[in-house]
Scaffold this motif. Structure first.
Motif, PDB file in Angstrom:
ATOM      1  N   SER A 186       5.552  13.426 -11.588  1.00 19.32           N
ATOM      2  CA  SER A 186       5.411  11.948 -11.546  1.00 19.32           C
ATOM      3  C   SER A 186       6.579  11.530 -12.638  1.00 19.32           C
ATOM      4  O   SER A 186       7.499  10.419 -11.891  1.00 19.32           O
ATOM      5  CB  SER A 186       4.373  11.274 -12.025  1.00 19.32           C
ATOM      6  OG  SER A 186       3.187  11.481 -11.144  1.00 19.32           O
ATOM      7  N   ALA A 187       7.004  12.238 -13.570  1.00 20.59           N
ATOM      8  CA  ALA A 187       8.070  11.770 -14.618  1.00 20.59           C
ATOM      9  C   ALA A 187       9.485  11.984 -13.746  1.00 20.59           C
ATOM     10  O   ALA A 187      10.316  11.143 -13.836  1.00 20.59           O
ATOM     11  CB  ALA A 187       7.866  12.701 -15.654  1.00 20.59           C
ATOM     12  N   VAL A 236       0.824  -1.037   0.146  1.00 18.53           N
ATOM     13  CA  VAL A 236       0.066   0.088  -0.017  1.00 18.53           C
ATOM     14  C   VAL A 236       0.807   1.418   0.154  1.00 18.53           C
ATOM     15  O   VAL A 236       0.470   2.282  -0.530  1.00 18.53           O
ATOM     16  CB  VAL A 236      -0.941  -0.174   1.387  1.00 18.53           C
ATOM     17  CG1 VAL A 236      -1.715   1.402   1.274  1.00 18.53           C
ATOM     18  CG2 VAL A 236      -1.981  -1.304   1.256  1.00 18.53           C
ATOM     19  N   PHE A 237       1.952   1.419   0.927  1.00 11.92           N
ATOM     20  CA  PHE A 237       2.884   2.551   1.121  1.00 11.92           C
ATOM     21  C   PHE A 237       3.997   2.568   0.159  1.00 11.92           C
ATOM     22  O   PHE A 237       4.523   3.551   0.075  1.00 11.92           O
ATOM     23  CB  PHE A 237       3.177   2.546   2.359  1.00 11.92           C
ATOM     24  CG  PHE A 237       1.853   2.915   3.258  1.00 11.92           C
ATOM     25  CD1 PHE A 237       1.101   4.091   3.305  1.00 11.92           C
ATOM     26  CD2 PHE A 237       1.335   1.941   4.016  1.00 11.92           C
ATOM     27  CE1 PHE A 237       0.193   4.392   4.153  1.00 11.92           C
ATOM     28  CE2 PHE A 237       0.238   1.995   4.962  1.00 11.92           C
ATOM     29  CZ  PHE A 237      -0.448   3.549   5.123  1.00 11.92           C
ATOM     30  N   VAL A 238       4.437   1.551  -0.466  1.00  8.88           N
ATOM     31  CA  VAL A 238       5.311   1.588  -1.409  1.00  8.88           C
ATOM     32  C   VAL A 238       5.312   1.099  -2.706  1.00  8.88           C
ATOM     33  O   VAL A 238       5.715   1.998  -3.783  1.00  8.88           O
ATOM     34  CB  VAL A 238       6.766   0.609  -0.707  1.00  8.88           C
ATOM     35  CG1 VAL A 238       7.952   0.663  -1.632  1.00  8.88           C
ATOM     36  CG2 VAL A 238       7.111   1.104   0.725  1.00  8.88           C
ATOM     37  N   VAL A 239       4.610   0.018  -2.894  1.00  2.73           N
ATOM     38  CA  VAL A 239       4.693  -0.454  -4.220  1.00  2.73           C
ATOM     39  C   VAL A 239       3.512   0.246  -5.117  1.00  2.73           C
ATOM     40  O   VAL A 239       3.621   0.686  -6.260  1.00  2.73           O
ATOM     41  CB  VAL A 239       4.145  -2.031  -4.257  1.00  2.73           C
ATOM     42  CG1 VAL A 239       3.760  -2.613  -5.705  1.00  2.73           C
ATOM     43  CG2 VAL A 239       5.203  -3.050  -3.661  1.00  2.73           C
ATOM     44  N   TYR A 240       2.440   0.585  -4.503  1.00  2.00           N
ATOM     45  CA  TYR A 240       1.247   1.368  -5.104  1.00  2.00           C
ATOM     46  C   TYR A 240       1.691   2.611  -5.658  1.00  2.00           C
ATOM     47  O   TYR A 240       1.595   3.030  -6.661  1.00  2.00           O
ATOM     48  CB  TYR A 240      -0.044   1.167  -4.358  1.00  2.00           C
ATOM     49  CG  TYR A 240      -1.110   2.407  -4.949  1.00  2.00           C
ATOM     50  CD1 TYR A 240      -1.981   1.604  -5.906  1.00  2.00           C
ATOM     51  CD2 TYR A 240      -1.320   3.473  -4.420  1.00  2.00           C
ATOM     52  CE1 TYR A 240      -2.777   2.575  -6.212  1.00  2.00           C
ATOM     53  CE2 TYR A 240      -2.325   4.322  -4.740  1.00  2.00           C
ATOM     54  CZ  TYR A 240      -2.949   3.799  -5.771  1.00  2.00           C
ATOM     55  OH  TYR A 240      -3.862   4.414  -6.526  1.00  2.00           O
ATOM     56  N   PRO A 241       2.360   3.376  -4.394  1.00  2.00           N
ATOM     57  CA  PRO A 241       2.950   4.703  -5.013  1.00  2.00           C
ATOM     58  C   PRO A 241       3.844   4.642  -6.195  1.00  2.00           C
ATOM     59  O   PRO A 241       3.750   5.564  -7.238  1.00  2.00           O
ATOM     60  CB  PRO A 241       3.548   5.335  -3.750  1.00  2.00           C
ATOM     61  CG  PRO A 241       2.849   4.644  -2.739  1.00  2.00           C
ATOM     62  CD  PRO A 241       2.509   3.080  -3.171  1.00  2.00           C
ATOM     63  N   LEU A 249       4.533   5.889 -11.894  1.00  2.05           N
ATOM     64  CA  LEU A 249       4.689   5.486 -13.382  1.00  2.05           C
ATOM     65  C   LEU A 249       3.749   5.439 -14.277  1.00  2.05           C
ATOM     66  O   LEU A 249       3.871   6.125 -15.321  1.00  2.05           O
ATOM     67  CB  LEU A 249       5.392   3.648 -13.201  1.00  2.05           C
ATOM     68  CG  LEU A 249       5.652   3.501 -14.533  1.00  2.05           C
ATOM     69  CD1 LEU A 249       7.034   4.114 -15.436  1.00  2.05           C
ATOM     70  CD2 LEU A 249       5.956   1.880 -14.341  1.00  2.05           C
ATOM     71  N   ALA A 250       2.344   5.037 -13.788  1.00  2.00           N
ATOM     72  CA  ALA A 250       1.383   5.267 -14.731  1.00  2.00           C
ATOM     73  C   ALA A 250       1.040   6.583 -15.072  1.00  2.00           C
ATOM     74  O   ALA A 250       0.765   7.274 -16.063  1.00  2.00           O
ATOM     75  CB  ALA A 250       0.316   4.593 -14.137  1.00  2.00           C
ATOM     76  N   ALA A 298       0.326  11.066 -22.906  1.00  2.00           N
ATOM     77  CA  ALA A 298       1.230  11.881 -23.342  1.00  2.00           C
ATOM     78  C   ALA A 298       2.522  11.315 -23.866  1.00  2.00           C
ATOM     79  O   ALA A 298       3.440  11.856 -24.210  1.00  2.00           O
ATOM     80  CB  ALA A 298       1.533  12.799 -22.049  1.00  2.00           C
ATOM     81  N   GLY A 299       2.483  10.080 -23.739  1.00  2.00           N
ATOM     82  CA  GLY A 299       3.999   9.356 -24.254  1.00  2.00           C
ATOM     83  C   GLY A 299       5.056   9.468 -23.191  1.00  2.00           C
ATOM     84  O   GLY A 299       5.115   9.641 -21.911  1.00  2.00           O
ATOM     85  N   MET A 300       6.086  10.194 -24.026  1.00  2.18           N
ATOM     86  CA  MET A 300       7.342  10.493 -23.016  1.00  2.18           C
ATOM     87  C   MET A 300       7.343  12.006 -23.098  1.00  2.18           C
ATOM     88  O   MET A 300       8.322  12.592 -22.789  1.00  2.18           O
ATOM     89  CB  MET A 300       8.583  10.021 -24.053  1.00  2.18           C
ATOM     90  CG  MET A 300       8.699   8.505 -24.027  1.00  2.18           C
ATOM     91  SD  MET A 300       8.831   7.792 -22.467  1.00  2.18           S
ATOM     92  CE  MET A 300      10.383   8.296 -21.886  1.00  2.18           C
TER      93      MET A 300
END
Length: 302
Positions: A273-274, A19-24, A29-30, A45-47
């Motif tokens: 996020s990028a 919940v606190f590491v993998v999901y964020p 990334l998404a 938006a791609g890259m």
């Protein structure tokens, strides 16, 4: 049955980690591949969010200086914090009567949050009412008084020293544990052969500590490139403001904060996020490579 019982014990930790590491991580990334209108997801938006970090003003003028400031922050922390931590750990192995007390003294600042430490030192170093400059004035060294956090030439070194002061207890504990686990036969053999204390340390103890030094270095690298709280508390989010030290303390954590909450515009989620994804890939990649080097070195000692 044993594996099933072990699974039940591991399940709470696994759920918290997910919940606190993998999901964020997966969510960031998404989000980095989409355009955003505030909190509403737009088209794919791609890259574009990644390339925008290096082509969009003011990010294209801030990102590389912030990267080099962070690299200098890491190197300075390595030299000051880990060297002093190793020295203290070695001395504590000899000073047995006060070991626990001094370990506690050095570890206490490490247990305090970075924001608290940063605000405390910003008060201590204040050119107006800070006790550091006041003490220098009182002992006749007023010429050494400086606006420690406002001088572009001093701001980053001061932040490095404050960070090393806070976290020096971490390498002290790790190096102390490593020293306690070294076989005493090697040092005794060197002493019998006539080696003095310095020779025993540099020719026997230090080579045996190289795997531990490697681990501490990797953890220092990860912590330095994730630094934010301390720099934010000492210099604020705008390290490049006219009243500040001219961007001398801009690190990647501050850039991320400004993109996400101040300067990112309507696509703040996508760009921040990028940037988070790039930071993760860089830190993870360097840490994996460094860990392989440490493991190979450790294998040669066994």
């Amino acid at each position: 049955m044993k594996w099933r019982k072990a699974g039940w014990f591991l399940l709470p930790a696994f759920l918290l980690y997910t919940v606190f590491v993998v999901y964020p991580l997966v969510s960031a990334l998404a989000d980095s591949f989409w355009r955003w209108q505030g909190t509403a997801r737009g088209g794919f938006a791609g890259m574009a969010n990644f390339t925008g970090l290096f082509t969009t003003f003011p990010l294209n003028h801030q990102l590389w200086p912030a990267f080099w400031h962070t690299a200098v922050f890491f190197v300075g922390t390595m030299v000051v914090q880990n060297t002093f931590g190793l020295l203290v750990a070695v001395l504590l192995t000899e000073l047995r009567w006060a070991r626990r007390f001094l370990q506690t003294v050095y570890t206490l600042p490490y247990l305090v949050g970075g924001l608290v430490v940063g605000y405390l030192w910003s008060l201590l170093l204040s050119p107006s009412f800070g006790p550091v400059n006041a003490t220098l004035e009182a002992v006749g060294l007023g010429s050494f008084a400086r606006p420690w956090l406002g001088d572009p030439a001093l701001a980053l070194p001061v932040v490095i020293l404050v960070n090393a002061w806070q976290y020096v207890g971490f390498p002290v504990l790790l190096f102390g544990a490593a020293l306690a686990g070294l076989p005493p036969e090697y040092a005794e053999a060197a002493r019998v052969d006539g080696a003095n204390a310095a020779q025993r340390f540099f020719r026997v103890t230090l080579p045996l500590l190289l795997p531990s030094i490697g681990v501490v270095s990797i953890l220092t690298f990860i912590g330095s490139f994730n630094t934010f709280e301390l720099v934010y508390a000492l210099e604020g989010a705008q390290g490049n403001q006219p009243t500040g030290p001219g961007g001398a303390t801009d690190v990647l954590g501050l850039i991320f904060y400004r993109v996400a909450f101040q300067e990112g515009g309507v696509d703040a989620i996508g760009q921040s996020s990028a940037l988070a994804v790039l930071l993760f890939l860089f830190i993870f990649g360097i840490a994996v490579l460094a860990n392989r080097v440490v493991r190979r070195r450790e294998a040669t000692l066994t």
